[in-house]
Motif scaffolding. Structure first.
Motif, PDB file in Angstrom:
ATOM      1  N   LEU A  34       0.831  -1.220   0.000  1.00 42.13           N
ATOM      2  CA  LEU A  34       0.000   0.000   0.000  1.00 42.13           C
ATOM      3  C   LEU A  34       0.858   1.260   0.000  1.00 42.13           C
ATOM      4  O   LEU A  34       0.415   2.315  -0.432  1.00 42.13           O
ATOM      5  CB  LEU A  34      -0.934   0.001   1.219  1.00 42.13           C
ATOM      6  CG  LEU A  34      -2.080  -1.016   1.162  1.00 42.13           C
ATOM      7  CD1 LEU A  34      -2.881  -0.998   2.457  1.00 42.13           C
ATOM      8  CD2 LEU A  34      -2.997  -0.720  -0.020  1.00 42.13           C
TER       9      LEU A  34
ATOM     10  N   ASP B  11       3.341   4.153  -4.288  1.00 40.69           N
ATOM     11  CA  ASP B  11       2.451   5.146  -4.883  1.00 40.69           C
ATOM     12  C   ASP B  11       1.529   4.509  -5.929  1.00 40.69           C
ATOM     13  O   ASP B  11       1.985   3.737  -6.780  1.00 40.69           O
ATOM     14  CB  ASP B  11       3.309   6.245  -5.528  1.00 40.69           C
ATOM     15  CG  ASP B  11       2.458   7.331  -6.157  1.00 40.69           C
ATOM     16  OD1 ASP B  11       1.329   7.534  -5.676  1.00 40.69           O
ATOM     17  OD2 ASP B  11       2.924   7.968  -7.117  1.00 40.69           O
ATOM     18  N   HIS B  12       0.248   4.846  -5.850  1.00 43.38           N
ATOM     19  CA  HIS B  12      -0.715   4.257  -6.773  1.00 43.38           C
ATOM     20  C   HIS B  12      -0.401   4.618  -8.228  1.00 43.38           C
ATOM     21  O   HIS B  12      -0.758   3.885  -9.153  1.00 43.38           O
ATOM     22  CB  HIS B  12      -2.131   4.689  -6.405  1.00 43.38           C
ATOM     23  CG  HIS B  12      -3.183   3.912  -7.139  1.00 43.38           C
ATOM     24  ND1 HIS B  12      -3.283   2.537  -7.057  1.00 43.38           N
ATOM     25  CD2 HIS B  12      -4.137   4.292  -8.013  1.00 43.38           C
ATOM     26  CE1 HIS B  12      -4.258   2.117  -7.831  1.00 43.38           C
ATOM     27  NE2 HIS B  12      -4.804   3.167  -8.424  1.00 43.38           N
TER      28      HIS B  12
ATOM     29  N   THR C 188       1.177   1.810 -10.219  1.00 46.32           N
ATOM     30  CA  THR C 188       0.260   0.834 -10.792  1.00 46.32           C
ATOM     31  C   THR C 188      -0.419   1.419 -12.021  1.00 46.32           C
ATOM     32  O   THR C 188      -0.542   0.750 -13.055  1.00 46.32           O
ATOM     33  CB  THR C 188      -0.816   0.447  -9.758  1.00 46.32           C
ATOM     34  OG1 THR C 188      -0.158   0.009  -8.576  1.00 46.32           O
ATOM     35  CG2 THR C 188      -1.701  -0.660 -10.270  1.00 46.32           C
ATOM     36  N   GLU C 189      -0.841   2.680 -11.922  1.00 48.23           N
ATOM     37  CA  GLU C 189      -1.528   3.304 -13.053  1.00 48.23           C
ATOM     38  C   GLU C 189      -0.620   3.363 -14.280  1.00 48.23           C
ATOM     39  O   GLU C 189      -1.061   3.090 -15.397  1.00 48.23           O
ATOM     40  CB  GLU C 189      -1.987   4.713 -12.685  1.00 48.23           C
ATOM     41  CG  GLU C 189      -3.132   4.708 -11.688  1.00 48.23           C
ATOM     42  CD  GLU C 189      -3.776   6.071 -11.541  1.00 48.23           C
ATOM     43  OE1 GLU C 189      -3.124   7.071 -11.910  1.00 48.23           O
ATOM     44  OE2 GLU C 189      -4.919   6.128 -11.054  1.00 48.23           O
TER      45      GLU C 189
ATOM     46  N   SER D  61      -3.020  -6.742 -14.191  1.00 48.66           N
ATOM     47  CA  SER D  61      -2.842  -6.343 -12.791  1.00 48.66           C
ATOM     48  C   SER D  61      -1.779  -7.211 -12.115  1.00 48.66           C
ATOM     49  O   SER D  61      -1.009  -6.729 -11.296  1.00 48.66           O
ATOM     50  CB  SER D  61      -4.167  -6.377 -12.035  1.00 48.66           C
ATOM     51  OG  SER D  61      -4.623  -7.685 -11.907  1.00 48.66           O
TER      52      SER D  61
ATOM     53  N   VAL E 146       5.114  -3.154  -8.556  1.00 44.86           N
ATOM     54  CA  VAL E 146       4.768  -2.864  -7.161  1.00 44.86           C
ATOM     55  C   VAL E 146       5.594  -3.701  -6.177  1.00 44.86           C
ATOM     56  O   VAL E 146       6.226  -3.162  -5.271  1.00 44.86           O
ATOM     57  CB  VAL E 146       3.257  -3.069  -6.912  1.00 44.86           C
ATOM     58  CG1 VAL E 146       2.913  -2.820  -5.451  1.00 44.86           C
ATOM     59  CG2 VAL E 146       2.461  -2.131  -7.810  1.00 44.86           C
TER      60      VAL E 146
END
Lengths: 248, 242
Positions: free
Chosen positions: B134, B137-138, B141-142, B151, B159
């Motif tokens: 978590l 940083d998102h 993933t983007e 994914s 990730v």
């Protein structure tokens, strides 16, 4: 450069958060022709980034359709990964992979997705890096680069997938002022080469000069769209007039 | 002579280390046993923990629930109870050879101990991994997804490598915790460090000092180790600033 050949067609797109309590996009329809450069402008919170991020389904639309090369991406049965390969995306905060070198950042996706062999991918990466004058940075890690260099490499990373369209989400907003120019120059070159582009931007000068069409959004809706000359010089929508009086 | 130093001491004296010349080898073996228990069980816990953490972040409620239940059970019951249930329950049905590893580690006791510690540890390490995932940083993933990666490909290539690097210090801390927690295995006759102290205490009637001695050993190992981990963590944080 605009043609009638539609590449992307957004129809009645709605995006709601919190079970409809927040409406980010309210019935937006938009087409982007092949080779066209469309700039999305508007005040912050107007939904322009949400609309752009919906195009490759980084935002899952609540309702409506997004046709890309004739396929409705909002349809759950569509393999979105295949279509995303053809839609390059550039982010405000670059999002380079910090644990990979510049070269690996560029070659990872084409190699992993078996679109190219390692040799082909690397040859193409060097060629692209050479074009932006950063060939000597191939072995560096992103934290050794300036913001402008990072963003140009992020653009090259997307180009390495040979996309049909490039989506730019405020690509210069996180840059120091002296680095904005180098990124805009690269984008201008792409536009000249005929790349289809959708650009969310606060750079009005860039929108006016490079875009074929400018779309103004406010409160989740498209309020006006026109050629840059018309939109900037003869704005009709009162919200647009107000917006332009503040930013120009 | 060593024993002359302690001639005036009571069996209950704090520093009555007169047993040392004779029993030091027992403590050395116990120490080796303890280290092996701790390192092997955390190493075994890593893969299940990673799986649990990824399940915990899954979109599917059932998958999330299974992992959540496992973590809840192992974090909410005492290790000694888990150890006893696994030893007398699970390993009642599994016949293990009465073989000695390295000449002093009885397989039929060591394996149930390692399994229990690993199952317990995987619940804690899963939470470490979850936090580590978590913390990436998102946008990472983007970026990966926008290039067309699935994914799972994004998780594996983008990730996880960043998450694992971030959690290495926490993982090392888990080994330190296990060095201490594994002392509970003495209750089931595993000849680790605490067991050595109990044996020496019982044999020599010097009731207190063997425990003081092993406390010193635990401290001398764990304190510098956790200080070193802290230093590594500080350096990593400095390196992350871009």
């Amino acid at each position: 450069m605009a043609t009638n050949n539609k590449l992307i067609s957004v129809e009645h797109l709605v995006k709601e958060y919190n079970h409809g309590k927040v409406v980010a996009l309210n019935d937006c329809s938009l087409t982007i022709g092949k080779g066209e450069v469309v700039a999305l402008i508007g005040p912050s919170g107007s939904g322009k980034s949400t609309l752009l991020r919906s195009l490759n389904l980084l935002e899952d639309p609540t309702s409506g359709a997004i046709y890309f090369e004739g396929v409705n991406l909002a349809d759950k049965s569509v393999d979105i990964n295949l279509h995303r390969q053809k839609m390059g995306m550039v982010f405000q905060h670059f999002n380079l992979f910090p644990h990979k070198t510049v070269l690996q950042n560029i070659t990872m996706a084409p190699i992993t997705l078996k679109l190219k062999t390692k040799g082909e991918a690397e040859a193409q990466a060097y060629e692209l890096l050479d074009r932006i004058g950063l060939k000597d940075k191939a072995g560096e890690y992103p934290n050794m680069l300036s913001g402008g260099q990072k963003q140009r490499i992020a653009i090259v990373r997307a180009l390495a997938m040979n996309p049909e369209v490039m989506l730019f989400d405020e690509p210069t907003s996180a840059l120091d002022p002296e680095m904005v120019g180098e990124v805009l120059d690269l984008m201008r070159d792409l536009a000249k080469d005929g790349m289809t582009m959708a650009v969310v931007t606060h750079e009005m000068g860039f929108a006016r000069e490079v875009a074929d069409r400018v779309v103004f959004m406010a409160d989740g809706a498209i309020r006006e769209e026109n050629t840059p000359a018309e939109l900037f010089d003869h704005p009709r929508d009162p919200r647009l007039q107000d917006f332009l009086s503040k930013v120009l | 002579m060593w024993s002359d130093l302690f001639a005036n001491m009571e069996p209950t004296s704090f520093f009555n280390f007169s047993f040392l010349p004779k029993y030091l080898p027992a403590f050395v073996k116990g120490f080796e046993y303890t280290l092996l228990l701790a390192v092997v069980s955390v190493a075994l816990a890593v893969i299940p923990a990673l799986l649990l953490a990824i399940m915990r972040l899954n979109k599917n409620r059932l998958v999330r629930g299974i992992s959540g239940a496992y973590i809840a059970v192992f974090r909410s019951t005492p290790l000694l109870v888990q150890l006893s249930i696994i030893y007398f329950g699970l390993f009642h049905y599994i016949e293990l050879p009465r073989h000695l590893l390295f000449g002093f580690i009885a397989i039929n006791r060591f394996i149930p101990g390692v399994v229990a510690l690993a199952l317990n540890s995987s619940a804690y390490v899963a939470e470490i991994f979850r936090a580590g995932i978590l913390a990436v940083d998102h946008g990472q993933t983007e970026a990966a997804r926008s290039l067309g990666l699935s994914s799972w490909q994004s998780m594996r290539l983008v990730v996880l490598p960043q998450a694992i690097k971030n959690v290495l210090p926490a993982l090392a801390n888990e080994v330190v915790t296990m060095v201490k927690e594994s002392s509970i295995c003495s209750a089931l006759g595993m000849a680790e460090l605490m067991y050595a102290a109990q044996t020496v205490s019982g044999t020599t009637y010097i009731t207190l000092a063997p425990f003081v001695f092993v406390a010193l050993i635990y401290f001398v190992i764990n304190y510098p180790a956790s200080k070193a981990i802290e230093a590594v963590e500080r350096r990593m944080r400095r390196g992350d600033k871009q």
